[in-house]
Design an enzyme around this catalytic site. Structure first.
Site, PDB file in Angstrom:
ATOM      1  CB  CYS A  81      59.705 -41.338  60.071  1.00 45.68           C
ATOM      2  SG  CYS A  81      60.747 -41.309  58.604  1.00 45.68           S
TER       3      CYS A  81
ATOM      4  CB  CYS B 273      66.821 -38.178  61.182  1.00 48.97           C
ATOM      5  SG  CYS B 273      66.501 -38.771  59.510  1.00 48.97           S
TER       6      CYS B 273
ATOM      7  CB  CYS C  14      63.687 -36.447  63.244  1.00 48.20           C
ATOM      8  SG  CYS C  14      62.045 -36.123  62.570  1.00 48.20           S
TER       9      CYS C  14
ATOM     10  CB  CYS D 126      56.651 -26.078  52.760  1.00 40.22           C
ATOM     11  SG  CYS D 126      57.853 -27.410  52.801  1.00 40.22           S
TER      12      CYS D 126
ATOM     13  CB  CYS E  87      57.567 -26.317  49.007  1.00 42.83           C
ATOM     14  SG  CYS E  87      59.103 -27.110  49.552  1.00 42.83           S
TER      15      CYS E  87
ATOM     16  CB  CYS F 235      63.846 -26.198  49.031  1.00 45.49           C
ATOM     17  SG  CYS F 235      63.873 -25.671  50.759  1.00 45.49           S
TER      18      CYS F 235
ATOM     19  NE  ARG G 246      62.077 -20.931  53.820  1.00 41.10           N
ATOM     20  CZ  ARG G 246      62.037 -21.873  52.885  1.00 41.10           C
ATOM     21  NH1 ARG G 246      62.306 -23.122  53.189  1.00 41.10           N
ATOM     22  NH2 ARG G 246      61.739 -21.573  51.636  1.00 41.10           N
TER      23      ARG G 246
END
Ligand code: SAM
Ligand code: DTB
Ligand code: SF4
Length: 346
Positions: free
Chosen positions: A70, A74, A77, A114, A145, A205, A277
């Protein structure tokens, strides 16, 4: 998996609901977060019982449909190309493979599927495959999702047309702390995609991660931002950081369980009709910590033995925990989704 009885979901439509507040001040939220623990939990559980069956938990299943490589940085991650986590990158999964995995999840009791991609944002050339995944999963009778990074107006239009129910896009932390964790996009970019998703009529979400070295004030501010959105997110995932070797947050000090539970309780109190969640990090938590999270108002979890790239407790240990606590999986109302003939609920 969970062999216990099930309960039916209740509609949580909120657009015209005056019992929901969107004007929380950070001071009042902080005072709730800092209240004596017993007072905080009593209030959170009382709010929870006004809107939900306290013994029912919604089950979602995650699949990484595009892993690693990616462009974003972040700090938490494993999938960022900026960090040396050792994760192997792979291309977007074929539609049939995704649907085969989704069928297994449905058999194991998941009601929401998801699909997550390690992207800054999806490319136009991927949209047809993504829409086919949504259509296929929806036809099995599960809610759909996706979490794909930032979306354009065209992207949200296509996903909505395909029938996408939820879009996951976390704000992750406070506006103040955001640039300490991510430099390749801004907090405002995140809010912009959330606006687009909500305005297109896709359910939102959105939540965040705790235990990234932030102050308690950052947790409170993150939740105040979410609670003061024009509509509360339908789902609010609260993740405990999974410290990944090779990432900038690999060695950050762990958050204590009580602070994590306080974060869940504040989310429940400020967003009383949202599914809160208990997300990443359950493998590091004792049964007792998870139980306190449920008591504080968490009513959704990810099931299955993997999240995106890391481990999750798995169905056997969750079945044992649900048995000990007398929890039941939430069952979708039959009308909630289109259902394939061969998998139709009785
Ligand atoms: N790329 C998309 C994005 O960032 O929105 C979707 C996938 S991303 C992995 C989804 C969310 O997973 C992040 O926003 C973050 O909240 C959570 N997450 C990622 N790595 C994590 C970790 N190590 N511990 C806890 N949560 C994590
Ligand atoms: C969310 O809030 N948590 C999920 C989901 N939304 C996409 C992701 C958790 C990822 C945990 C780290 C991993 O497995 O790579
Ligand atoms: Fe990419 Fe999402 Fe991971 Fe950030 S959290 S590096 S955007 S996959």
């Amino acid at each position: 998996m969970m062999e216990l009885g099930t309960s039916h979901s209740s509609a949580t439509g909120q657009s015209a609901d005056r019992s929901l507040r969107h004007d929380w001040s950070r001071e009042e939220a902080q005072a709730i977060y800092d209240a004596p623990f017993n007072d905080l939990l009593f209030r959170a559980q009382s709010v929870h019982r006004r809107f939900f069956d306290p013994n029912t938990v919604q089950l979602s299943r995650l699949l990484s449909i595009k892993t690693g490589g990616c462009a974003e940085d972040c700090g938490y991650c494993s999938q960022s190309a900026h960090h040396a986590s050792g994760l192997k990158a792979s291309k977007l999964m074929q539609v049939e493979k995704v649907l085969a995995e989704a069928r297994k999840a449905k058999e194991q009791g998941a009601t929401r599927y998801c699909m997550g991609a390690a992207w800054r944002s999806p490319k136009g050339r991927d949209m047809d495959m993504l829409c086919a995944m949504v259509e296929g999963v929806k036809a099995m009778g599960m809610e759909t999702c996706m979490t794909l990074g930032m979306l354009s107006n065209d992207d949200v239009g296509m996903l909505k047309h395909a029938g996408l129910d939820y879009y996951n896009h976390n704000i992750d932390t406070s506006e103040r702390y955001y640039e300490k964790v991510i430099t390749t996009r801004t907090f405002a970019d995140r809010l912009e995609t959330l606006d687009r998703v909500r305005e297109a009529g896709i359910k939102v979400c959105s939540g965040g991660i705790v235990g990234m070295g932030e102050e308690p004030e950052d947790r409170v501010d993150m939740l105040v931002t979410l609670a003061n959105l024009p509509e509360h997110p339908d789902s609010v995932p609260i993740n405990m950081l999974i410290a990944i070797p090779g990432t900038p947050l690999a060695d950050v000090e762990k958050i204590d369980a009580i602070s994590f539970v306080r974060t869940i309780a504040l989310a429940r109190i400020m967003m009383p009709k949202s599914y809160v969640r208990l997300s990443a990090g359950r493998t590091q938590m004792s049964d007792e910590t998870q139980s306190l999270c449920f008591f504080a108002g968490a009513n959704s979890i990810f099931v299955g033995d993997t999240l995106l790239t890391t481990d999750n407790p798995g169905e056997d240990s969750d079945a044992v925990l649900f048995g000990k606590l007398g929890l039941r999986p939430l069952e979708l109302q039959p009308s909630a989704s289109a259902v394939e003939d061969d998998v139709q609920e009785p």
